[in-house]
Design a protein around this motif. Sequence first.
Motif, PDB file in Angstrom:
ATOM      1  N   SER A  70       0.700  -1.203  -0.138  1.00 37.12           N
ATOM      2  CA  SER A  70      -0.175  -0.136  -0.041  1.00 37.12           C
ATOM      3  C   SER A  70       0.915   1.369  -0.037  1.00 37.12           C
ATOM      4  CB  SER A  70      -0.987   0.040   1.155  1.00 37.12           C
ATOM      5  OG  SER A  70      -0.329   0.077   2.372  1.00 37.12           O
ATOM      6  N   TYR A  71       2.199   1.293   0.088  1.00 37.68           N
ATOM      7  CA  TYR A  71       2.954   2.500   0.095  1.00 37.68           C
ATOM      8  C   TYR A  71       3.168   2.921  -1.318  1.00 37.68           C
ATOM      9  CZ  TYR A  71       7.091   5.371   1.100  1.00 37.68           C
ATOM     10  OH  TYR A  71       7.789   6.513   0.832  1.00 37.68           O
ATOM     11  N   LYS A  72       2.726   4.237  -1.528  1.00 40.30           N
ATOM     12  CA  LYS A  72       2.792   4.895  -2.733  1.00 40.30           C
ATOM     13  C   LYS A  72       3.811   6.097  -2.752  1.00 40.30           C
ATOM     14  CE  LYS A  72      -1.138   2.914  -4.071  1.00 40.30           C
ATOM     15  NZ  LYS A  72      -0.836   1.642  -4.571  1.00 40.30           N
ATOM     16  N   ILE A  73       4.330   5.852  -3.917  1.00 43.20           N
ATOM     17  CA  ILE A  73       5.569   6.887  -4.085  1.00 43.20           C
ATOM     18  C   ILE A  73       4.972   8.167  -5.088  1.00 43.20           C
ATOM     19  CG2 ILE A  73       7.673   7.412  -5.303  1.00 43.20           C
ATOM     20  CD1 ILE A  73       8.283   4.302  -4.839  1.00 43.20           C
ATOM     21  N   ASP A  74       5.148   9.338  -4.331  1.00 41.83           N
ATOM     22  CA  ASP A  74       4.676  10.491  -5.078  1.00 41.83           C
ATOM     23  C   ASP A  74       5.723  11.134  -5.777  1.00 41.83           C
ATOM     24  OD1 ASP A  74       3.716  13.094  -5.702  1.00 41.83           O
ATOM     25  OD2 ASP A  74       3.017  13.826  -3.888  1.00 41.83           O
ATOM     26  N   ASN A  75       5.671  10.911  -7.217  1.00 38.14           N
ATOM     27  CA  ASN A  75       6.831  11.306  -7.956  1.00 38.14           C
ATOM     28  C   ASN A  75       7.022  12.450  -8.295  1.00 38.14           C
ATOM     29  OD1 ASN A  75       7.254   8.406  -8.623  1.00 38.14           O
ATOM     30  ND2 ASN A  75       6.062   8.239 -10.134  1.00 38.14           N
ATOM     31  N   GLU A  76       5.958  13.339  -8.240  1.00 40.64           N
ATOM     32  CA  GLU A  76       5.886  14.706  -8.558  1.00 40.64           C
ATOM     33  C   GLU A  76       6.683  15.318  -7.287  1.00 40.64           C
ATOM     34  OE1 GLU A  76       2.310  16.710  -9.437  1.00 40.64           O
ATOM     35  OE2 GLU A  76       2.041  15.172 -11.144  1.00 40.64           O
ATOM     36  N   ARG A  77       6.275  14.965  -5.976  1.00 38.16           N
ATOM     37  CA  ARG A  77       6.683  15.560  -4.659  1.00 38.16           C
ATOM     38  C   ARG A  77       8.344  15.196  -4.873  1.00 38.16           C
ATOM     39  NH1 ARG A  77       6.532  13.545   1.328  1.00 38.16           N
ATOM     40  NH2 ARG A  77       7.389  15.321   2.233  1.00 38.16           N
ATOM     41  N   ILE A  78       8.832  13.870  -5.155  1.00 42.46           N
ATOM     42  CA  ILE A  78      10.311  13.763  -5.363  1.00 42.46           C
ATOM     43  C   ILE A  78      10.994  14.597  -6.245  1.00 42.46           C
ATOM     44  CG2 ILE A  78      11.872  11.912  -5.911  1.00 42.46           C
ATOM     45  CD1 ILE A  78       9.920   9.875  -4.953  1.00 42.46           C
ATOM     46  N   ALA A  79      10.299  14.807  -7.403  1.00 46.61           N
ATOM     47  CA  ALA A  79      10.895  15.818  -8.435  1.00 46.61           C
ATOM     48  C   ALA A  79      10.864  17.061  -8.025  1.00 46.61           C
ATOM     49  CB  ALA A  79      10.218  15.558  -9.840  1.00 46.61           C
ATOM     50  N   GLU A  80       9.960  17.777  -7.274  1.00 45.97           N
ATOM     51  CA  GLU A  80       9.920  18.853  -6.874  1.00 45.97           C
ATOM     52  C   GLU A  80      11.169  19.117  -5.615  1.00 45.97           C
ATOM     53  OE1 GLU A  80       9.465  22.844  -6.314  1.00 45.97           O
ATOM     54  OE2 GLU A  80       8.333  21.706  -7.785  1.00 45.97           O
ATOM     55  N   ARG A  81      11.162  18.011  -4.840  1.00 42.44           N
ATOM     56  CA  ARG A  81      12.298  18.391  -3.879  1.00 42.44           C
ATOM     57  C   ARG A  81      13.655  18.177  -4.573  1.00 42.44           C
ATOM     58  NH1 ARG A  81      10.495  17.674   1.754  1.00 42.44           N
ATOM     59  NH2 ARG A  81       8.604  18.268   1.571  1.00 42.44           N
ATOM     60  N   MET A  82      13.838  17.384  -5.532  1.00 39.57           N
ATOM     61  CA  MET A  82      14.986  17.402  -6.292  1.00 39.57           C
ATOM     62  C   MET A  82      15.554  18.683  -6.954  1.00 39.57           C
ATOM     63  SD  MET A  82      14.985  13.541  -7.897  1.00 39.57           S
ATOM     64  CE  MET A  82      16.510  13.548  -8.929  1.00 39.57           C
ATOM     65  N   LEU A  83      14.300  19.452  -7.543  1.00 43.33           N
ATOM     66  CA  LEU A  83      14.709  20.591  -7.894  1.00 43.33           C
ATOM     67  C   LEU A  83      15.045  21.716  -6.880  1.00 43.33           C
ATOM     68  CD1 LEU A  83      11.832  20.757 -10.927  1.00 43.33           C
ATOM     69  CD2 LEU A  83      14.408  20.563 -11.152  1.00 43.33           C
ATOM     70  N   GLN A  84      14.306  21.614  -5.981  1.00 43.54           N
ATOM     71  CA  GLN A  84      14.776  22.413  -4.861  1.00 43.54           C
ATOM     72  C   GLN A  84      16.039  22.156  -4.181  1.00 43.54           C
ATOM     73  OE1 GLN A  84      11.886  21.893  -1.525  1.00 43.54           O
ATOM     74  NE2 GLN A  84      10.166  22.680  -2.901  1.00 43.54           N
ATOM     75  N   PHE A  85      16.452  20.999  -4.218  1.00 49.64           N
ATOM     76  CA  PHE A  85      17.932  20.787  -3.818  1.00 49.64           C
ATOM     77  C   PHE A  85      18.875  21.358  -4.716  1.00 49.64           C
ATOM     78  CE2 PHE A  85      21.602  17.918  -3.687  1.00 49.64           C
ATOM     79  CZ  PHE A  85      22.041  18.237  -2.175  1.00 49.64           C
TER      80      PHE A  85
END
Length: 104
Positions: free
Chosen positions: A84-99
């Motif tokens: 049931s664990y879902k990965i939020d690809n958009e959130r990961i991409a946004e955090r990578m851009l912030q970094f």
Amino acid sequence: MAIDFPGLSSVQTAGNRGKVNEQAADQAPRAEASAVQSTPSGQSDTVRISDTAQALQRSENAQGSSDIDTDRVAQIKAAIEDGSYKIDNERIAERMLQFDKLLD
């Protein structure tokens, strides 16, 4: 990266930077082999960690355990196991851009 050699002038070390001494490279395997052969059997190598390193390790262990939310870790593990664990690809991409922006 520059390396300082005590007892050598900068002229002596500058001329050898970036060069591999072929003779030393050829002799290195032989030197290792002779070192291994000269070690008496039954004798083992020892490592001693400095007092400073031991204190640092103790402080990291003491601090590290309080920073982990064990309940949250257990929830995530259970979600992964039952699928049931879902990965939020958009959130990961946004955090990578912030970094990435932090590195600029």
